[in-house]
Design a protein around this motif. Sequence first.
Motif, mmCIF file in Angstrom:
data_model
loop_
_atom_site.group_PDB
_atom_site.id
_atom_site.type_symbol
_atom_site.label_atom_id
_atom_site.label_comp_id
_atom_site.label_asym_id
_atom_site.label_seq_id
_atom_site.Cartn_x
_atom_site.Cartn_y
_atom_site.Cartn_z
ATOM 1 N N ALA A 1 24.804 38.342 37.423
ATOM 2 C CA ALA A 1 25.194 37.426 38.499
ATOM 3 C C ALA A 1 25.924 36.230 37.905
ATOM 4 O O ALA A 1 25.337 35.183 37.668
ATOM 5 C CB ALA A 1 23.965 36.968 39.276
ATOM 6 N N PRO A 2 27.237 36.352 37.650
ATOM 7 C CA PRO A 2 27.963 35.219 37.070
ATOM 8 C C PRO A 2 27.975 34.033 38.042
ATOM 9 O O PRO A 2 27.887 34.201 39.255
ATOM 10 C CB PRO A 2 29.367 35.764 36.848
ATOM 11 C CG PRO A 2 29.481 36.943 37.736
ATOM 12 C CD PRO A 2 28.088 37.485 37.919
ATOM 13 N N LEU A 3 28.085 32.841 37.486
ATOM 14 C CA LEU A 3 28.108 31.637 38.306
ATOM 15 C C LEU A 3 29.359 31.563 39.170
ATOM 16 O O LEU A 3 29.326 31.076 40.287
ATOM 17 C CB LEU A 3 28.023 30.395 37.418
ATOM 18 C CG LEU A 3 26.750 30.256 36.602
ATOM 19 C CD1 LEU A 3 26.845 29.057 35.670
ATOM 20 C CD2 LEU A 3 25.550 30.118 37.518
ATOM 21 N N HIS A 4 30.471 32.047 38.659
ATOM 22 C CA HIS A 4 31.741 32.020 39.380
ATOM 23 C C HIS A 4 32.401 33.377 39.223
ATOM 24 O O HIS A 4 32.459 33.915 38.120
ATOM 25 C CB HIS A 4 32.669 30.934 38.837
ATOM 26 C CG HIS A 4 32.063 29.579 38.932
ATOM 27 N ND1 HIS A 4 32.085 28.847 40.091
ATOM 28 C CD2 HIS A 4 31.379 28.833 38.042
ATOM 29 C CE1 HIS A 4 31.458 27.703 39.892
ATOM 30 N NE2 HIS A 4 31.017 27.680 38.656
ATOM 31 N N VAL A 5 32.912 33.920 40.294
ATOM 32 C CA VAL A 5 33.549 35.233 40.265
ATOM 33 C C VAL A 5 35.056 35.041 40.415
ATOM 34 O O VAL A 5 35.520 34.400 41.355
ATOM 35 C CB VAL A 5 33.007 36.140 41.383
ATOM 36 C CG1 VAL A 5 33.703 37.482 41.370
ATOM 37 C CG2 VAL A 5 31.506 36.305 41.241
ATOM 38 N N LEU A 6 35.804 35.597 39.474
ATOM 39 C CA LEU A 6 37.263 35.550 39.509
ATOM 40 C C LEU A 6 37.792 36.930 39.872
ATOM 41 O O LEU A 6 37.125 37.931 39.625
ATOM 42 C CB LEU A 6 37.808 35.150 38.138
ATOM 43 C CG LEU A 6 37.447 33.756 37.652
ATOM 44 C CD1 LEU A 6 37.878 33.574 36.209
ATOM 45 C CD2 LEU A 6 38.103 32.716 38.526
ATOM 46 N N PRO A 7 38.996 37.020 40.421
ATOM 47 C CA PRO A 7 39.582 38.335 40.680
ATOM 48 C C PRO A 7 39.701 39.125 39.381
ATOM 49 O O PRO A 7 40.013 38.571 38.334
ATOM 50 C CB PRO A 7 40.970 38.029 41.244
ATOM 51 C CG PRO A 7 40.965 36.585 41.569
ATOM 52 C CD PRO A 7 39.875 35.937 40.784
ATOM 53 N N GLN A 8 39.457 40.424 39.449
ATOM 54 C CA GLN A 8 39.513 41.292 38.272
ATOM 55 C C GLN A 8 40.888 41.944 38.177
ATOM 56 O O GLN A 8 41.378 42.492 39.159
ATOM 57 C CB GLN A 8 38.437 42.375 38.380
ATOM 58 C CG GLN A 8 38.355 43.290 37.189
ATOM 59 C CD GLN A 8 37.709 42.603 35.988
ATOM 60 O OE1 GLN A 8 36.793 41.822 36.157
ATOM 61 N NE2 GLN A 8 38.168 42.916 34.815
ATOM 62 N N THR A 9 41.532 41.864 37.019
ATOM 63 C CA THR A 9 42.784 42.568 36.777
ATOM 64 C C THR A 9 42.670 43.309 35.467
ATOM 65 O O THR A 9 41.801 43.027 34.650
ATOM 66 C CB THR A 9 43.987 41.599 36.673
ATOM 67 O OG1 THR A 9 43.786 40.725 35.566
ATOM 68 C CG2 THR A 9 44.163 40.800 37.939
ATOM 69 N N LYS A 10 43.544 44.273 35.269
ATOM 70 C CA LYS A 10 43.599 44.955 33.984
ATOM 71 C C LYS A 10 44.364 44.062 33.023
ATOM 72 O O LYS A 10 45.321 43.394 33.404
ATOM 73 C CB LYS A 10 44.311 46.303 34.126
ATOM 74 C CG LYS A 10 43.523 47.268 34.973
ATOM 75 C CD LYS A 10 44.245 48.585 35.059
ATOM 76 C CE LYS A 10 43.449 49.539 35.922
ATOM 77 N NZ LYS A 10 44.138 50.778 36.151
ATOM 78 N N TRP A 11 43.962 44.046 31.762
ATOM 79 C CA TRP A 11 44.601 43.178 30.787
ATOM 80 C C TRP A 11 46.089 43.450 30.707
ATOM 81 O O TRP A 11 46.901 42.539 30.693
ATOM 82 C CB TRP A 11 43.967 43.364 29.407
ATOM 83 C CG TRP A 11 44.574 42.433 28.418
ATOM 84 C CD1 TRP A 11 44.211 41.139 28.195
ATOM 85 C CD2 TRP A 11 45.673 42.675 27.556
ATOM 86 N NE1 TRP A 11 44.995 40.561 27.245
ATOM 87 C CE2 TRP A 11 45.919 41.503 26.823
ATOM 88 C CE3 TRP A 11 46.487 43.767 27.313
ATOM 89 C CZ2 TRP A 11 46.928 41.396 25.885
ATOM 90 C CZ3 TRP A 11 47.494 43.657 26.383
ATOM 91 C CH2 TRP A 11 47.702 42.488 25.680
ATOM 92 N N HIS A 12 46.492 44.704 30.677
ATOM 93 C CA HIS A 12 47.903 45.061 30.556
ATOM 94 C C HIS A 12 48.701 44.496 31.730
ATOM 95 O O HIS A 12 49.771 43.925 31.555
ATOM 96 C CB HIS A 12 48.064 46.575 30.497
ATOM 97 C CG HIS A 12 49.442 47.025 30.141
ATOM 98 N ND1 HIS A 12 50.550 46.613 30.818
ATOM 99 C CD2 HIS A 12 49.888 47.847 29.180
ATOM 100 C CE1 HIS A 12 51.628 47.173 30.297
ATOM 101 N NE2 HIS A 12 51.242 47.922 29.292
ATOM 102 N N ALA A 13 48.157 44.623 32.929
ATOM 103 C CA ALA A 13 48.861 44.102 34.103
ATOM 104 C C ALA A 13 48.958 42.581 34.041
ATOM 105 O O ALA A 13 49.971 42.004 34.392
ATOM 106 C CB ALA A 13 48.148 44.543 35.378
ATOM 107 N N ALA A 14 47.907 41.914 33.595
ATOM 108 C CA ALA A 14 47.924 40.448 33.511
ATOM 109 C C ALA A 14 48.912 39.980 32.452
ATOM 110 O O ALA A 14 49.600 38.994 32.631
ATOM 111 C CB ALA A 14 46.529 39.924 33.204
ATOM 112 N N ALA A 15 48.989 40.699 31.332
ATOM 113 C CA ALA A 15 49.900 40.311 30.258
ATOM 114 C C ALA A 15 51.348 40.460 30.682
ATOM 115 O O ALA A 15 52.218 39.749 30.194
ATOM 116 C CB ALA A 15 49.625 41.139 29.014
#
Length: 101
Positions: free
Chosen positions: A66-80
Amino acid sequence: MSGRPAQLPHVTCPACGGRAFARSTGKSSPLYREVYYHCRNPDACGHQFVVSMEAIRSTRPSRFPAPLHVLPQTKWHAAANDRADNDNSPPPEPGASAAGS
Protein backbone atom coordinates in the motif's frame (compact mmCIF):
# COMPACT_ATOMS: atom_id res chain seq x y z
CA MET A 1 24.55 4.76 3.86
CA SER A 2 27.08 7.54 4.08
CA GLY A 3 26.63 10.70 6.11
CA ARG A 4 26.70 12.88 2.98
CA PRO A 5 23.49 14.68 2.02
CA ALA A 6 21.90 13.81 -1.32
CA GLN A 7 23.32 15.91 -4.14
CA LEU A 8 20.95 17.72 -6.47
CA PRO A 9 21.68 17.94 -10.19
CA HIS A 10 23.42 20.93 -11.74
CA VAL A 11 21.27 22.81 -14.24
CA THR A 12 21.90 25.38 -16.94
CA CYS A 13 21.19 28.99 -16.07
CA PRO A 14 18.25 30.20 -18.20
CA ALA A 15 19.73 33.73 -18.33
CA CYS A 16 23.29 33.09 -19.54
CA GLY A 17 23.66 29.34 -20.17
CA GLY A 18 26.27 28.95 -17.43
CA ARG A 19 26.30 26.24 -14.80
CA ALA A 20 23.98 26.73 -11.81
CA PHE A 21 24.21 24.98 -8.45
CA ALA A 22 21.53 24.13 -5.91
CA ARG A 23 21.75 26.40 -2.87
CA SER A 24 18.72 25.33 -0.80
CA THR A 25 15.32 23.70 -1.00
CA GLY A 26 11.92 25.23 -0.42
CA LYS A 27 8.40 23.80 -0.57
CA SER A 28 8.42 20.05 -0.31
CA SER A 29 5.98 17.14 -0.31
CA PRO A 30 6.37 13.45 -1.15
CA LEU A 31 5.69 14.19 -4.85
CA TYR A 32 6.92 17.79 -5.25
CA ARG A 33 10.00 19.81 -4.33
CA GLU A 34 11.31 23.30 -5.08
CA VAL A 35 15.06 23.83 -5.36
CA TYR A 36 16.72 27.27 -5.31
CA TYR A 37 19.61 27.62 -7.79
CA HIS A 38 22.39 30.19 -8.10
CA CYS A 39 24.33 30.79 -11.33
CA ARG A 40 28.09 30.36 -11.01
CA ASN A 41 29.00 31.92 -14.34
CA PRO A 42 32.58 33.27 -14.07
CA ASP A 43 31.41 36.44 -15.84
CA ALA A 44 29.30 37.22 -12.72
CA CYS A 45 25.80 36.57 -14.05
CA GLY A 46 24.49 36.14 -10.50
CA HIS A 47 21.04 34.92 -11.59
CA GLN A 48 19.02 33.14 -8.90
CA PHE A 49 15.99 31.03 -9.80
CA VAL A 50 13.74 28.23 -8.55
CA VAL A 51 13.41 24.80 -10.19
CA SER A 52 10.47 22.52 -9.43
CA MET A 53 10.90 18.75 -9.27
CA GLU A 54 7.81 16.58 -9.51
CA ALA A 55 7.24 12.83 -9.56
CA ILE A 56 4.97 12.25 -12.57
CA ARG A 57 4.87 8.49 -13.21
CA SER A 58 6.26 5.15 -12.11
CA THR A 59 8.31 2.87 -14.32
CA ARG A 60 8.41 0.04 -11.78
CA PRO A 61 5.82 -0.74 -9.10
CA SER A 62 6.65 -0.48 -5.42
CA ARG A 63 7.30 -3.61 -3.39
CA PHE A 64 5.16 -2.19 -0.59
CA PRO A 65 1.55 -3.41 -0.75
CA ALA A 66 0.00 0.00 0.00
CA PRO A 67 2.21 2.87 -1.21
CA LEU A 68 1.53 6.29 0.28
CA HIS A 69 1.11 7.85 -3.17
CA VAL A 70 0.13 6.08 -6.38
CA LEU A 71 1.51 7.35 -9.69
CA PRO A 72 0.42 6.25 -13.17
CA GLN A 73 2.34 3.15 -14.31
CA THR A 74 4.22 3.23 -17.62
CA LYS A 75 6.75 0.95 -19.22
CA TRP A 76 10.30 2.27 -18.92
CA HIS A 77 10.87 2.10 -22.68
CA ALA A 78 7.73 4.12 -23.40
CA ALA A 79 8.64 6.72 -20.76
CA ALA A 80 12.19 7.06 -22.09
CA ASN A 81 10.84 7.73 -25.58
CA ASP A 82 8.12 10.11 -24.41
CA ARG A 83 7.87 13.22 -26.56
CA ALA A 84 6.47 16.53 -25.40
CA ASP A 85 4.43 16.92 -28.62
CA ASN A 86 2.43 13.82 -27.61
CA ASP A 87 1.50 15.26 -24.22
CA ASN A 88 -0.61 18.17 -25.50
CA SER A 89 -2.77 16.49 -28.11
CA PRO A 90 -6.34 15.49 -27.23
CA PRO A 91 -7.13 11.79 -27.00
CA PRO A 92 -8.45 10.19 -30.20
CA GLU A 93 -12.21 10.02 -30.64
CA PRO A 94 -13.68 6.57 -30.00
CA GLY A 95 -14.32 4.71 -33.25
CA ALA A 96 -12.55 7.31 -35.41
CA SER A 97 -10.44 5.82 -38.17
CA ALA A 98 -7.06 7.21 -39.20
CA ALA A 99 -7.97 6.98 -42.90
CA GLY A 100 -10.73 9.62 -42.56
CA SER A 101 -13.14 7.90 -44.97
